[in-house]
Design an enzyme around this catalytic site. Structure first.
Site, PDB file in Angstrom:
ATOM      1  N   SER A   1       1.027  -0.974   0.064  1.00  0.00           N
ATOM      2  CA  SER A   1      -0.058   0.116  -0.054  1.00  0.00           C
ATOM      3  C   SER A   1       0.878   1.358   0.107  1.00  0.00           C
ATOM      4  O   SER A   1       2.112   1.254   0.051  1.00  0.00           O
ATOM      5  CB  SER A   1      -0.989   0.006   1.337  1.00  0.00           C
ATOM      6  N   LYS A   2       0.233   2.490  -0.026  1.00  0.00           N
ATOM      7  CA  LYS A   2       0.931   3.804   0.018  1.00  0.00           C
ATOM      8  C   LYS A   2       2.031   3.670   0.999  1.00  0.00           C
ATOM      9  O   LYS A   2       2.913   4.400   1.025  1.00  0.00           O
ATOM     10  CB  LYS A   2       0.027   4.732   0.214  1.00  0.00           C
ATOM     11  N   ARG A   3       1.650   3.072   2.248  1.00  0.00           N
ATOM     12  CA  ARG A   3       2.829   3.000   3.343  1.00  0.00           C
ATOM     13  C   ARG A   3       4.031   2.464   2.941  1.00  0.00           C
ATOM     14  O   ARG A   3       5.017   3.006   3.574  1.00  0.00           O
ATOM     15  CB  ARG A   3       2.249   2.096   4.441  1.00  0.00           C
ATOM     16  N   HIS A   4       4.144   1.774   1.863  1.00  0.00           N
ATOM     17  CA  HIS A   4       5.155   1.078   1.473  1.00  0.00           C
ATOM     18  C   HIS A   4       6.183   2.075   0.515  1.00  0.00           C
ATOM     19  O   HIS A   4       7.134   1.677  -0.151  1.00  0.00           O
ATOM     20  CB  HIS A   4       5.078  -0.357   0.848  1.00  0.00           C
ATOM     21  N   GLY A   5       5.771   3.239   0.322  1.00  0.00           N
ATOM     22  CA  GLY A   5       6.239   4.043  -0.525  1.00  0.00           C
ATOM     23  C   GLY A   5       5.504   4.148  -1.840  1.00  0.00           C
ATOM     24  O   GLY A   5       4.462   3.935  -1.956  1.00  0.00           O
TER      25      GLY A   5
END
Ligand code: GLU
Length: 486
Positions: free
Chosen positions: A249-253
Site C-alpha cells: 500500500s502507500k505506506r510502502h512508498g
C-alpha cells in the site's frame, strides 16, 4: 467457445501494482488462448470516483504494453463498457429479482443492521433481516410512500460452493453470505449486482481478479444461480505484499504504476517483473519481452501464496531491458529525463546519432532512465579555470602528448585512441592505471566511469556538434590542467 476475460478497474485513483498485475495476467491469458480482453470501468460508486482517473488507468495499461479488445474507448459488441451507462439494465435485473422474491426491500439503517447482525453472531443467535418477512405488496406500499429502503438479495439456505482456479473447490456456509445489498436507497445498484450482470451480459468466461475479492465471490455465485445464469470460472490471484509482509500500500512508498514510470523504470520491465510474481518461466531466463511472456505464461503454474514486492529485482530487470532497447528507442525514452535536467535536443541527424551512442555507452550502468542524466556527467564535464593540482614531469609530458593527439584527430576513434595511448605509454613509461586514471580524472573529473576508449571518441565527436549543453573537447579539458606557458 472463445475465452473472454476482463479487467474491471474502479476509477477511484491511480493504478497500483497489485491491480496492474491482475490486468497483466488477464491480458496474458487472453492473448495466450486467442481470447478477448474486455476493459470495463466500474464507476458505480459515485462518491469514490476521481475525475480523469479512468484515462490515467488506460495510459498506464498501455505503457505496460497491455492492449484490450473491447472497452470504453475502443467500443465492442456489448454496448457500453462503463458501468454507470448500464444502470437501466442493472435496475431492471434488481426489479426482476424483487419480483421473483429472490430479493426484497429492507427498511432500516444499513449501519444499525450491520451492528445488530454482528451482535447476533457474537451471541450465537439467528439474525432476522428487517423486511425479509414483509410481503411484497406491503413493501411496495412502503416504498411508494417514500420509506427509504435498500434492496437485499435473499441469501441461499445451502452452502455456496465454487471452483477457484488456484485453490480448487472452495465455498462458504449460507449464513456467511448474508442478505447483501444489491441496490442503495437511491436506487443505484451496488458492485455485487452490477458485476454479475455485466460479466454475464458481456459473456465473460473467466474472471481473474485479486484475492481481496474472494469474499465477494460466494454472493455473486448465488446471484448467478438465482438468475438462472451460468457463472464464469473464477481465479483469485494471491496478494502482493510489502517487505513487512502486509498488503502493499502507500505506506510502502511509491507503489503506483505512474510512480514507477516517473522514476524511469521501463514499462516492459515492470510488466516482466509483475509476471514473475509467483510464477517462474519454464526455461531459465527471467528477462522476457511481451511475446515471450505470452508464449510461456501458464496460469496453472502460478503460486497460490502471497508474493513480496522486491524493488531491487524490478530495477535489475529494468537495467536488463534498457540494454536491450534499440538505440533510437532508448534515446526517445531518455529524452524527457534529459529535458527535465536542462538538456535540449535538436533534430540534426548527427546529433541524434551522437545521443544514441552516448546512451548506449551509459545504459549498462543504469537501472532506470532517470539515472542517465547524472551518469552522462563525464560527457559534459568542464574543468575548473585554474588547475587544482600540478602535474609532475612525466605526467605533464603524457598530457601534452594527448593534447597533440586529440588536436590531430587521433582520438576520434576507439582504435586511434588505443594506438595513441600505447605510443604515449611507451614513450613516458606510464602504463595501465598509472596512465588511465589521471587521464580519466582530467577529462571527466571522476575516478571511474565508462571505458575511456569509447568515451573519449564520443567526447571528441560531440565537441564538434551543436549539442546542448555543449561538449568540451578533450584537448580543451586537458589544456586546462596544464601550467600556462610562461
Ligand atoms: N472494480 C473492482 C476493483 O477495482 C474489481 C472487481 C472485479 O474484478 O470483479 O477492485
Amino acid at each position: 467457445m472463445t475465452e473472454r476475460l476482463r479487467f474491471a478497474p474502479s476509477p477511484t485513483g491511480a493504478l497500483h501494482l497489485g491491480n496492474a498485475r491482475t490486468a497483466l495476467v488477464n491480458w496474458l491469458v487472453a492473448r495466450g488462448c486467442g481470447g478477448a480482453l474486455v476493459l470495463r470501468v466500474e464507476d458505480t460508486d459515485e462518491g469514490r470516483n476521481v475525475e480523469g482517473a479512468d484515462q490515467r488507468i488506460f495510459d498506464d495499461l498501455r505503457w505496460l504494453g497491455i492492449e484490450w479488445d473491447e472497452g470504453p474507448d475502443v467500443g465492442g459488441d456489448y454496448g457500453a463498457y462503463r458501468q454507470s451507462e448500464r444502470r437501466c439494465r442493472h435496475q431492471s435485473v434488481v426489479a426482476e429479482l424483487v419480483q421473483t422474491g429472490a430479493a426484497y426491500y429492507c427498511f432500516g439503517d444499513v449501519e444499525t443492521i450491520r451492528a445488530e447482525r454482528l451482535a447476533a453472531s457474537e451471541a450465537g443467535v439467528p439474525f432476522e433481516w428487517p423486511g425479509r418477512a414483509i410481503d411484497a405488496q406491503e413493501a411496495a406500499r412502503r416504498v411508494a410512500s417514500g420509506g427509504p429502503a435498500v434492496v437485499r438479495f435473499r441469501a441461499p439456505r445451502d452452502p455456496v460452493r465454487f471452483v477457484d482456479g488456484l485453490r480448487g473447490e472452495t465455498g462458504v456456509e449460507a449464513d456467511q453470505v448474508g442478505d447483501f445489498v444489491i441496490a442503495r436507497p437511491d436506487g443505484t445498484p451496488t458492485y455485487q449486482l452490477a458485476v454479475v450482470v455485466d460479466d454475464h451480459d458481456m459473456a465473460i468466461t473467466h474472471v481473474i481478479r485479486g484475492q481481496d475479492h474472494l469474499s465477494n465471490t460466494p454472493g455473486q455465485v448465488a446471484l448467478y444461480d438465482a438468475l438462472g445464469w451460468t457463472a464464469p470460472r473464477f481465479t483469485h490471484l494471491p496478494l502482493v505484499l510489502g517487505a513487512d509482509r502486509s498488503r502493499l500500500s502507500k505506506r510502502h512508498g511509491a507503489t503506483s504504476v505512474a510512480a514507477m514510470r516517473e522514476r524511469g523504470i521501463l514499462g516492459e520491465a515492470l510488466a516482466n517483473y509483475l509476471v514473475l510474481l509467483g510464477w517462474a518461466p519454464p526455461d531459465e531466463g527471467e528477462v522476457l519481452d511481451a511475446m515471450q511472456m505470452v508464449a510461456a505464461f501458464d496460469l496453472g503454474g502460478l503460486s497460490s501464496t502471497n508474493v513480496v514486492f522486491d524493488q531491487d529485482k524490478l530495477e535489475w530487470l529494468s537495467q536488463q531491458h534498457m540494454q536491450r532497447l534499440p538505440a533510437e528507442v532508448l534515446r526517445q525514452r531518455a529524452m524527457p529525463f534529459f529535458a527535465a535536467a536542462g538538456a535540449r535536443f535538436s533534430d540534426d541527424p548527427a546529433v541524434r546519432a551522437w545521443w544514441q551512442h552516448a546512451l548506449q555507452l551509459l545504459a549498462p550502468a543504469a537501472h532506470r532512465l532517470d539515472e542517465l542524466p547524472s551518469q552522462s556527467a563525464p560527457l559534459f564535464w568542464k574543468p575548473a579555470e585554474s588547475p587544482s593540482a600540478t602535474l609532475d614531469g612525466v605526467l605533464e609530458e603524457a598530457v601534452r602528448s594527448f593534447v597533440a593527439a586529440a588536436s590531430a584527430g587521433e582520438l576520434d576513434t576507439e582504435a586511434g585512441f588505443r594506438d595513441a595511448a600505447r605510443a604515449i605509454g611507451k614513450h613516458t613509461g606510464l602504463r595501465g592505471r598509472g596512465l588511465f586514471h589521471p587521464l580519466r580524472k582530467l577529462v571527466t573529473g571522476q575516478d571511474t566511469g565508462p571505458e575511456l576508449a569509447r568515451l573519449i571518441p564520443l567526447i571528441q565527436l560531440g565537441s564538434r556538434l551543436p549539442i546542448e549543453p555543449a561538449v568540451q573537447s578533450v584537448e580543451a579539458r586537458l589544456t586546462a590542467a596544464l601550467p600556462s606557458s610562461p
